[in-house]
Design a protein around this motif. Structure first.
Motif, short mmCIF file in Angstrom:
data_model
loop_
_atom_site.label_atom_id
_atom_site.label_comp_id
_atom_site.label_asym_id
_atom_site.label_seq_id
_atom_site.Cartn_x
_atom_site.Cartn_y
_atom_site.Cartn_z
N LEU A 2 0.83 -1.21 0.00
CA LEU A 2 0.00 0.00 0.00
C LEU A 2 0.86 1.26 0.00
N ARG A 3 0.50 2.16 -0.86
CA ARG A 3 1.18 3.46 -0.92
C ARG A 3 0.27 4.56 -0.38
N TYR A 4 -1.03 4.45 -0.66
CA TYR A 4 -1.97 5.51 -0.28
C TYR A 4 -3.03 4.97 0.66
N LEU A 5 -3.24 5.67 1.75
CA LEU A 5 -4.30 5.35 2.71
C LEU A 5 -5.36 6.42 2.59
N LEU A 6 -6.60 6.01 2.38
CA LEU A 6 -7.72 6.93 2.21
C LEU A 6 -8.62 6.81 3.43
N VAL A 7 -8.49 7.73 4.34
CA VAL A 7 -9.23 7.70 5.61
C VAL A 7 -10.64 8.22 5.34
N LEU A 8 -11.61 7.32 5.46
CA LEU A 8 -13.02 7.60 5.14
C LEU A 8 -13.83 7.53 6.42
N ASP A 9 -14.62 8.58 6.69
CA ASP A 9 -15.46 8.61 7.89
C ASP A 9 -16.80 9.25 7.54
N GLU A 64 -18.93 11.01 -8.43
CA GLU A 64 -18.24 11.48 -9.65
C GLU A 64 -17.12 12.45 -9.29
N GLU A 65 -17.42 13.39 -8.40
CA GLU A 65 -16.41 14.37 -7.98
C GLU A 65 -15.27 13.69 -7.22
N PHE A 66 -15.63 12.72 -6.38
CA PHE A 66 -14.62 11.98 -5.63
C PHE A 66 -13.71 11.19 -6.57
N ASP A 67 -14.30 10.59 -7.59
CA ASP A 67 -13.51 9.84 -8.56
C ASP A 67 -12.50 10.76 -9.26
N GLY A 68 -12.93 11.95 -9.64
CA GLY A 68 -12.01 12.92 -10.25
C GLY A 68 -10.92 13.35 -9.29
N TRP A 69 -11.29 13.56 -8.03
CA TRP A 69 -10.30 13.94 -7.01
C TRP A 69 -9.28 12.83 -6.81
N LEU A 70 -9.76 11.57 -6.72
CA LEU A 70 -8.85 10.44 -6.57
C LEU A 70 -7.84 10.37 -7.71
N ARG A 71 -8.33 10.54 -8.93
CA ARG A 71 -7.44 10.50 -10.09
C ARG A 71 -6.36 11.58 -10.00
N SER A 72 -6.74 12.75 -9.52
CA SER A 72 -5.76 13.85 -9.46
C SER A 72 -4.80 13.70 -8.29
N VAL A 74 -4.16 10.59 -6.24
CA VAL A 74 -3.43 9.32 -6.14
C VAL A 74 -3.26 8.62 -7.50
N GLY A 75 -3.81 9.21 -8.54
CA GLY A 75 -3.65 8.63 -9.87
C GLY A 75 -4.45 7.36 -10.11
N LYS A 76 -5.50 7.15 -9.33
CA LYS A 76 -6.34 5.95 -9.44
C LYS A 76 -7.80 6.36 -9.44
N SER A 77 -8.62 5.58 -10.16
CA SER A 77 -10.06 5.81 -10.16
C SER A 77 -10.71 4.89 -9.12
N LEU A 78 -11.99 5.12 -8.85
CA LEU A 78 -12.72 4.23 -7.94
C LEU A 78 -12.73 2.80 -8.48
N HIS A 79 -12.79 2.64 -9.78
CA HIS A 79 -12.75 1.30 -10.38
C HIS A 79 -11.39 0.64 -10.14
N GLY A 82 -10.63 -0.93 -6.71
CA GLY A 82 -11.24 -2.22 -6.42
C GLY A 82 -10.45 -3.41 -6.94
N GLN A 83 -9.33 -3.16 -7.57
CA GLN A 83 -8.52 -4.26 -8.10
C GLN A 83 -7.52 -4.73 -7.06
N ARG A 84 -7.23 -6.01 -7.08
CA ARG A 84 -6.36 -6.64 -6.10
C ARG A 84 -4.98 -5.98 -6.02
N GLU A 85 -4.41 -5.60 -7.15
CA GLU A 85 -3.06 -5.05 -7.17
C GLU A 85 -3.00 -3.54 -6.88
N SER A 86 -4.11 -2.94 -6.47
CA SER A 86 -4.12 -1.52 -6.18
C SER A 86 -3.19 -1.19 -5.02
#
Length: 116
Positions: A2-9, A64-72, A74-79, A82-86
């Motif tokens: 793991l490189r990125y931790l996304l703290v969700l509350d 949709e906005e969160f997906d765009g934020w993630l891409r900018s 951590v360079g990853k989409s919500l899709h 969900g992959q094992r090698e993420s």
């Protein structure tokens, strides 16, 4: 690894009303971004007039906005999350938050992203 931790509350009992996430780079041990949106409930306030000036937006828009934020950030989409090698994963206090996303997607009539 793991490189990125996304703290969700998430906030909200019957429906999600707030969607906050802090992204942490696990290698540098630094915060690299924050995402926060208020969610306009689908049916929580049925029969009540809602303030049109509210900053709350529909849950689908939040994702949709969160997906765009993630891409900018951590360079990853919500899709891709969900992959094992993420190299990024959500950090929550138990499984309630991710289960609540499933519930809210059902209420909102949208597909559940693979990340959850």
């Amino acid at each position: 690894r793991l490189r990125y931790l996304l703290v969700l509350d998430l906030e909200g009992k019957d429906e999600i009303t707030e969607f906050p996430v802090i992204a942490i780079d696990a290698l540098s041990l630094r915060e690299i971004g924050r995402f926060q949106r208020y969610v306009r409930p689908e049916r929580l306030f049925d029969g009540c007039a809602l303030n049109e000036e509210s900053p709350a937006v529909p849950f689908g828009t939040v994702l949709e906005e969160f997906d765009g934020w993630l891409r900018s950030v951590v360079g990853k989409s919500l899709h891709e999350l969900g992959q094992r090698e993420s190299d990024a994963a959500f950090v929550t206090c138990g499984d309630w938050d991710c289960k609540h996303v499933h519930t809210q997607c059902g209420i909102s009539g949208i597909s559940v992203p693979r990340a959850f």
